[in-house]
Design an enzyme around this catalytic site. Structure first.
Site, PDB file in Angstrom:
ATOM      1  N   ARG A   6       0.840  -1.196   0.000  1.00  0.00           N
ATOM      2  CA  ARG A   6       0.000   0.000   0.000  1.00  0.00           C
ATOM      3  C   ARG A   6       0.875   1.246   0.000  1.00  0.00           C
ATOM      4  O   ARG A   6       1.999   1.241   0.495  1.00  0.00           O
ATOM      5  CB  ARG A   6      -0.888   0.007   1.234  1.00  0.00           C
ATOM      6  CG  ARG A   6      -1.894  -1.113   1.232  1.00  0.00           C
ATOM      7  CD  ARG A   6      -2.626  -1.144   2.532  1.00  0.00           C
ATOM      8  NE  ARG A   6      -1.677  -1.474   3.593  1.00  0.00           N
ATOM      9  CZ  ARG A   6      -1.922  -2.342   4.569  1.00  0.00           C
ATOM     10  NH1 ARG A   6      -3.075  -2.935   4.648  1.00  0.00           N
ATOM     11  NH2 ARG A   6      -1.020  -2.593   5.479  1.00  0.00           N
ATOM     12  N   ARG A  62       3.315   4.417 -16.216  1.00  0.00           N
ATOM     13  CA  ARG A  62       3.687   4.078 -17.597  1.00  0.00           C
ATOM     14  C   ARG A  62       4.986   4.786 -17.979  1.00  0.00           C
ATOM     15  O   ARG A  62       5.869   4.195 -18.609  1.00  0.00           O
ATOM     16  CB  ARG A  62       2.587   4.478 -18.573  1.00  0.00           C
ATOM     17  CG  ARG A  62       1.334   3.684 -18.429  1.00  0.00           C
ATOM     18  CD  ARG A  62       1.354   2.431 -19.286  1.00  0.00           C
ATOM     19  NE  ARG A  62       0.094   1.714 -19.119  1.00  0.00           N
ATOM     20  CZ  ARG A  62      -0.019   0.554 -18.498  1.00  0.00           C
ATOM     21  NH1 ARG A  62       1.037  -0.045 -18.005  1.00  0.00           N
ATOM     22  NH2 ARG A  62      -1.196  -0.038 -18.382  1.00  0.00           N
ATOM     23  N   CYS A  73      -7.144   2.815 -12.733  1.00  0.00           N
ATOM     24  CA  CYS A  73      -7.411   3.996 -11.911  1.00  0.00           C
ATOM     25  C   CYS A  73      -8.886   4.019 -11.539  1.00  0.00           C
ATOM     26  O   CYS A  73      -9.743   3.667 -12.350  1.00  0.00           O
ATOM     27  CB  CYS A  73      -7.086   5.277 -12.676  1.00  0.00           C
ATOM     28  SG  CYS A  73      -5.374   5.439 -13.152  1.00  0.00           S
ATOM     29  N   GLU A  76     -12.122   7.538  -5.613  1.00  0.00           N
ATOM     30  CA  GLU A  76     -12.553   7.144  -4.276  1.00  0.00           C
ATOM     31  C   GLU A  76     -13.931   7.721  -3.970  1.00  0.00           C
ATOM     32  O   GLU A  76     -14.367   8.683  -4.595  1.00  0.00           O
ATOM     33  CB  GLU A  76     -11.559   7.663  -3.239  1.00  0.00           C
ATOM     34  CG  GLU A  76     -10.210   7.010  -3.352  1.00  0.00           C
ATOM     35  CD  GLU A  76      -9.254   7.454  -2.265  1.00  0.00           C
ATOM     36  OE1 GLU A  76      -9.690   8.080  -1.279  1.00  0.00           O
ATOM     37  OE2 GLU A  76      -8.065   7.158  -2.406  1.00  0.00           O
ATOM     38  N   ARG A  88      -3.776   7.078  -3.924  1.00  0.00           N
ATOM     39  CA  ARG A  88      -3.369   5.851  -3.237  1.00  0.00           C
ATOM     40  C   ARG A  88      -3.037   4.793  -4.281  1.00  0.00           C
ATOM     41  O   ARG A  88      -3.502   4.852  -5.411  1.00  0.00           O
ATOM     42  CB  ARG A  88      -4.501   5.335  -2.350  1.00  0.00           C
ATOM     43  CG  ARG A  88      -4.793   6.185  -1.134  1.00  0.00           C
ATOM     44  CD  ARG A  88      -6.007   5.599  -0.379  1.00  0.00           C
ATOM     45  NE  ARG A  88      -6.272   6.259   0.868  1.00  0.00           N
ATOM     46  CZ  ARG A  88      -6.989   7.372   1.013  1.00  0.00           C
ATOM     47  NH1 ARG A  88      -7.504   7.962  -0.043  1.00  0.00           N
ATOM     48  NH2 ARG A  88      -7.197   7.897   2.202  1.00  0.00           N
ATOM     49  N   TYR A 106       3.863   5.996   2.655  1.00  0.00           N
ATOM     50  CA  TYR A 106       2.920   7.115   2.761  1.00  0.00           C
ATOM     51  C   TYR A 106       3.746   8.396   2.805  1.00  0.00           C
ATOM     52  O   TYR A 106       4.592   8.545   3.689  1.00  0.00           O
ATOM     53  CB  TYR A 106       2.032   6.966   4.004  1.00  0.00           C
ATOM     54  CG  TYR A 106       1.032   5.850   3.833  1.00  0.00           C
ATOM     55  CD1 TYR A 106      -0.284   6.118   3.496  1.00  0.00           C
ATOM     56  CD2 TYR A 106       1.414   4.517   3.948  1.00  0.00           C
ATOM     57  CE1 TYR A 106      -1.201   5.096   3.294  1.00  0.00           C
ATOM     58  CE2 TYR A 106       0.512   3.483   3.751  1.00  0.00           C
ATOM     59  CZ  TYR A 106      -0.789   3.784   3.427  1.00  0.00           C
ATOM     60  OH  TYR A 106      -1.699   2.774   3.224  1.00  0.00           O
ATOM     61  N   ARG A 114      -2.213   6.596   7.633  1.00  0.00           N
ATOM     62  CA  ARG A 114      -1.847   5.299   8.201  1.00  0.00           C
ATOM     63  C   ARG A 114      -0.563   5.422   9.017  1.00  0.00           C
ATOM     64  O   ARG A 114       0.459   4.835   8.672  1.00  0.00           O
ATOM     65  CB  ARG A 114      -1.651   4.260   7.096  1.00  0.00           C
ATOM     66  CG  ARG A 114      -2.906   3.825   6.376  1.00  0.00           C
ATOM     67  CD  ARG A 114      -3.972   3.183   7.275  1.00  0.00           C
ATOM     68  NE  ARG A 114      -3.506   2.055   8.055  1.00  0.00           N
ATOM     69  CZ  ARG A 114      -3.638   0.772   7.708  1.00  0.00           C
ATOM     70  NH1 ARG A 114      -4.247   0.464   6.591  1.00  0.00           N
ATOM     71  NH2 ARG A 114      -3.204  -0.182   8.488  1.00  0.00           N
TER      72      ARG A 114
END
Length: 119
Positions: A6, A62, A73, A76, A88, A106, A114
């Site tokens: 992540r 890419r 993609c 959210e 993210r 992050y 997080r």
């Protein structure tokens, strides 16, 4: 073994260059911290907060050489009070690392998302 990594980054705003440079930084850090090459990557899912529409985050990957890697993609859900301008990723990779040794990345303001796993 297949592992999921992540990561997230908060970019300056809804600007094509800000999105591309931020995602380039994020993907590069994920790859470097986990000792990966593009051959190790199975797929990457990118999400962006609804306020980021100027460019697809996958374009940055890419440009880094992820030509043979499936990328997607998604937007959210628009949660009131959510951290703005965030991209993210979840990368599925082949690695010998244990779950405990995976480095989740992050960056910038996204560290607040997080703090338990941000490195």
């Amino acid at each position: 073994m297949v592992r999921a990594i992540r990561g997230a980054i908060q970019v300056e705003g809804n600007d094509r260059d800000a999105i591309l440079s931020g995602v380039t930084e994020l993907v590069s850090e994920v790859m470097e911290r986990n000792g990966l090459t593009t051959d190790d990557v199975i797929s990457v899912i990118f999400t962006a907060t609804p306020d980021l529409t100027a460019e697809f985050p996958a374009l940055a990957a890419r440009k880094l050489g992820f030509h043979e890697v499936p990328l997607i993609c998604a937007s959210e859900i628009d949660v009131p009070g959510a951290l703005p301008h965030v991209v993210r990723l979840m990368a599925h990779v082949e690695t010998d690392k244990s779950r405990q040794d995976i480095q989740h990345v992050y960056l910038r303001g996204a560290v607040a998302l997080r703090v338990d796993i941000a490195q």
